[in-house]
Design a protein around this motif. Structure first.
Motif, PDB file in Angstrom:
ATOM      1  N   LEU A  93       0.824  -1.198   0.000  1.00 13.17           N
ATOM      2  CA  LEU A  93       0.000   0.000   0.000  1.00 13.17           C
ATOM      3  C   LEU A  93       0.864   1.256   0.000  1.00 13.17           C
ATOM      4  CD1 LEU A  93      -2.840   1.176   0.149  1.00 13.17           C
ATOM      5  CD2 LEU A  93      -2.661   1.127   2.625  1.00 13.17           C
ATOM      6  N   GLY A  94       1.929   1.245   0.803  1.00 14.21           N
ATOM      7  CA  GLY A  94       2.820   2.395   0.826  1.00 14.21           C
ATOM      8  C   GLY A  94       3.488   2.602  -0.514  1.00 14.21           C
ATOM      9  N   GLY A  95       3.868   1.495  -1.177  1.00 13.15           N
ATOM     10  CA  GLY A  95       4.492   1.608  -2.488  1.00 13.15           C
ATOM     11  C   GLY A  95       3.546   2.194  -3.512  1.00 13.15           C
ATOM     12  N   LEU A  96       2.283   1.778  -3.463  1.00 15.82           N
ATOM     13  CA  LEU A  96       1.305   2.316  -4.403  1.00 15.82           C
ATOM     14  C   LEU A  96       1.079   3.801  -4.165  1.00 15.82           C
ATOM     15  CD1 LEU A  96      -1.364  -0.545  -4.436  1.00 15.82           C
ATOM     16  CD2 LEU A  96       0.237   0.052  -6.262  1.00 15.82           C
ATOM     17  N   ALA A  97       0.992   4.182  -2.874  1.00 12.02           N
ATOM     18  CA  ALA A  97       0.783   5.588  -2.563  1.00 12.02           C
ATOM     19  C   ALA A  97       1.960   6.430  -3.023  1.00 12.02           C
ATOM     20  CB  ALA A  97       0.559   5.758  -1.063  1.00 12.02           C
ATOM     21  N   GLY A 126      -5.503  23.979 -10.646  1.00 14.19           N
ATOM     22  CA  GLY A 126      -5.338  22.573 -11.013  1.00 14.19           C
ATOM     23  C   GLY A 126      -4.269  21.899 -10.186  1.00 14.19           C
ATOM     24  N   LEU A 127      -3.182  22.610  -9.936  1.00 15.10           N
ATOM     25  CA  LEU A 127      -2.105  22.058  -9.110  1.00 15.10           C
ATOM     26  C   LEU A 127      -2.598  21.772  -7.703  1.00 15.10           C
ATOM     27  CD1 LEU A 127       0.873  21.396  -8.586  1.00 15.10           C
ATOM     28  CD2 LEU A 127       1.244  23.831  -8.122  1.00 15.10           C
ATOM     29  N   ILE A 128      -3.366  22.738  -7.133  1.00 15.48           N
ATOM     30  CA  ILE A 128      -3.876  22.553  -5.776  1.00 15.48           C
ATOM     31  C   ILE A 128      -4.833  21.368  -5.714  1.00 15.48           C
ATOM     32  CG2 ILE A 128      -5.298  23.610  -3.972  1.00 15.48           C
ATOM     33  CD1 ILE A 128      -4.156  26.319  -4.830  1.00 15.48           C
ATOM     34  N   ILE A 129      -5.688  21.226  -6.727  1.00 11.72           N
ATOM     35  CA  ILE A 129      -6.648  20.122  -6.752  1.00 11.72           C
ATOM     36  C   ILE A 129      -5.926  18.784  -6.829  1.00 11.72           C
ATOM     37  CG2 ILE A 129      -8.466  19.032  -8.126  1.00 11.72           C
ATOM     38  CD1 ILE A 129      -9.426  21.842  -8.851  1.00 11.72           C
ATOM     39  N   GLN A 130      -4.883  18.718  -7.668  1.00  9.77           N
ATOM     40  CA  GLN A 130      -4.130  17.468  -7.801  1.00  9.77           C
ATOM     41  C   GLN A 130      -3.515  17.054  -6.470  1.00  9.77           C
ATOM     42  OE1 GLN A 130      -1.576  17.015 -11.342  1.00  9.77           O
ATOM     43  NE2 GLN A 130      -2.392  18.987 -12.017  1.00  9.77           N
ATOM     44  N   LEU A 131      -2.840  18.004  -5.813  1.00 12.32           N
ATOM     45  CA  LEU A 131      -2.210  17.681  -4.531  1.00 12.32           C
ATOM     46  C   LEU A 131      -3.253  17.311  -3.482  1.00 12.32           C
ATOM     47  CD1 LEU A 131       0.523  20.476  -4.374  1.00 12.32           C
ATOM     48  CD2 LEU A 131       0.811  18.076  -4.984  1.00 12.32           C
ATOM     49  N   GLY A 132      -4.394  18.015  -3.503  1.00 11.90           N
ATOM     50  CA  GLY A 132      -5.446  17.695  -2.543  1.00 11.90           C
ATOM     51  C   GLY A 132      -6.015  16.303  -2.742  1.00 11.90           C
ATOM     52  N   VAL A 137      -6.681  10.683  -0.994  1.00 11.26           N
ATOM     53  CA  VAL A 137      -6.676   9.263  -1.343  1.00 11.26           C
ATOM     54  C   VAL A 137      -5.691   8.499  -0.472  1.00 11.26           C
ATOM     55  CG1 VAL A 137      -6.107   7.601  -3.150  1.00 11.26           C
ATOM     56  CG2 VAL A 137      -7.495   9.607  -3.701  1.00 11.26           C
ATOM     57  N   VAL A 138      -4.493   9.064  -0.315  1.00 11.94           N
ATOM     58  CA  VAL A 138      -3.463   8.385   0.488  1.00 11.94           C
ATOM     59  C   VAL A 138      -3.895   8.306   1.951  1.00 11.94           C
ATOM     60  CG1 VAL A 138      -1.108   8.540   1.339  1.00 11.94           C
ATOM     61  CG2 VAL A 138      -1.579   8.984  -1.058  1.00 11.94           C
ATOM     62  N   ARG A 139      -4.453   9.381   2.490  1.00 13.05           N
ATOM     63  CA  ARG A 139      -4.875   9.374   3.888  1.00 13.05           C
ATOM     64  C   ARG A 139      -6.003   8.374   4.123  1.00 13.05           C
ATOM     65  NH1 ARG A 139      -6.304  14.655   7.660  1.00 13.05           N
ATOM     66  NH2 ARG A 139      -6.778  13.484   9.560  1.00 13.05           N
ATOM     67  N   PHE A 140      -6.955   8.323   3.199  1.00  8.98           N
ATOM     68  CA  PHE A 140      -8.051   7.371   3.333  1.00  8.98           C
ATOM     69  C   PHE A 140      -7.529   5.935   3.293  1.00  8.98           C
ATOM     70  CE2 PHE A 140     -11.060   4.516   1.227  1.00  8.98           C
ATOM     71  CZ  PHE A 140     -12.140   4.582   2.105  1.00  8.98           C
ATOM     72  N   ALA A 141      -6.613   5.662   2.350  1.00 11.66           N
ATOM     73  CA  ALA A 141      -6.083   4.312   2.216  1.00 11.66           C
ATOM     74  C   ALA A 141      -5.296   3.899   3.448  1.00 11.66           C
ATOM     75  CB  ALA A 141      -5.197   4.224   0.970  1.00 11.66           C
TER      76      ALA A 141
END
Length: 326
Positions: A93-97, A126-132, A137-141
């Motif tokens: 999971l860490g590798g995927l993130a 767009g940059l802010i949305i991508q990082l958000g 996604v990473v935090r949820f996972a």
């Protein structure tokens, strides 16, 4: 828009500088620490950072080489420098993130983005949305993964959670042993009686500090077997062989303990453990075996601070079981 273009250029520059600087920093770090290298085992606390002390106020570096399996560690705060994706148990999971985040950054670096096909994301918004999105996604996972493993890990940590914490050396009063610079202490243990570290024990730690460095400099593997655990001797042997392949010899001389104090001491079954912080002076240099030319270090004495862990079994004396740089 001029502002988004400038921000994009800054992001790209930082990414390139980071990519170039990290290997250089690693190379510099590895060349400075030429003396006996870090590694070893601290029982169930191998992957737990030892408490800081007056002698070593900064967190010790994590143990990178150990024969202890990560699943046997006691619960504790993650050691300094572990990183966001280096949490125990993350695995795939860490590798995927990390890959997901890396893909987005590389996309931005080369002029695109995580969703480069959408023109609207080429702006600052767009940059802010991508990082958000990446963060969410990473935090949820990670939250899901931790909840999934919480019940499975609870039985293994049940006994360790009842272990009283170690008594930090900061609470042990002023240094009591002026001759060697060690402070006395009573270490936290397991369900057994607390492990008391006595003056004779500190004398043994100071003696081992000098004898291990002398045996290392003399490349005396047989002597190291009498001073350290088989695991530590295997690492010493590996490093000495690596020096031979390079055609160099590392020598450490003039070792003098300047200050030392107890980080923690505990007992696991019949085995005792004591982790101490050591600040000492030494002359550390690496020379070419053929010419005697100094390639690393110098003849000038320097001061270093390490965190050493010693272990003792019934009927035996203390021996070195782990080294961590502070």
């Amino acid at each position: 828009m001029i502002f988004p273009k400038r921000l994009s250029a800054i992001v790209k520059t930082l990414a390139v500088v980071t990519a170039v600087a990290m290997p250089l920093a690693i190379a510099v770090s590895s060349s400075v620490d030429a003396r006996p290298s870090s590694g070893g085992s601290r029982g169930t606390r191998t992957f737990s950072a030892p408490p800081t002390t007056r002698t070593a106020p900064n967190a010790a570096q994590p143990i990178e080489r150990s024969m202890t399996q990560p699943g046997t560690k006691a619960p504790a705060a993650a050691p300094a420098g572990g990183g966001f994706f280096n949490r125990p148990g993350m695995g795939m999971l860490g590798g995927l993130a990390a890959g997901f985040l890396g893909a987005g950054l590389l996309g931005m670096l080369f002029g695109g983005g995580l969703f480069s096909g959408l023109g609207s994301l080429s702006s600052i918004f767009g940059l802010i949305i991508q990082l958000g999105l990446i963060y969410l996604v990473v935090r949820f996972a990670m939250s899901w993964w931790q909840r999934r493993n919480a019940s499975a890990n609870a039985p293994a940590y049940a006994n360790a959670s009842a272990v009283p914490g170690p008594t930090p050396s900061q609470d042990q009063g002023p240094l009591a042993n002026a001759r060697s610079g060690f402070g006395f202490g009573l270490g936290g243990g397991s369900n057994d009686a607390p492990l008391e570290i006595k003056p004779d024990d500190y004398d043994a730690f100071e003696r081992l500090l000098g004898e291990v460095n002398t045996a290392w400099s003399n490349q005396d593997i047989a002597k190291l077997h009498t001073l350290a655990t088989p695991e530590m001797v295997s690492y010493f042997t590996e490093d000495l062989n690596a020096n031979k392949e390079r055609g160099v010899v590392n020598t450490v001389s003039g070792v003098k303990l300047l200050q030392g104090d107890l980080a923690e001491a505990w007992r696991e079954g019949p085995t005792d453990y004591a982790t101490v912080a050591l600040r000492y002076a030494l002359v550390d240099k690496t020379v070419e075996q053929a010419t005697g030319k100094i390639v690393e270090g110098s003849d000038t004495p320097t001061e270093v601070t390490d965190v050493w862990t010693f272990t003792r079994r019934p009927g035996s004396g203390w021996e070195l079981s782990a080294i961590q740089y502070a």
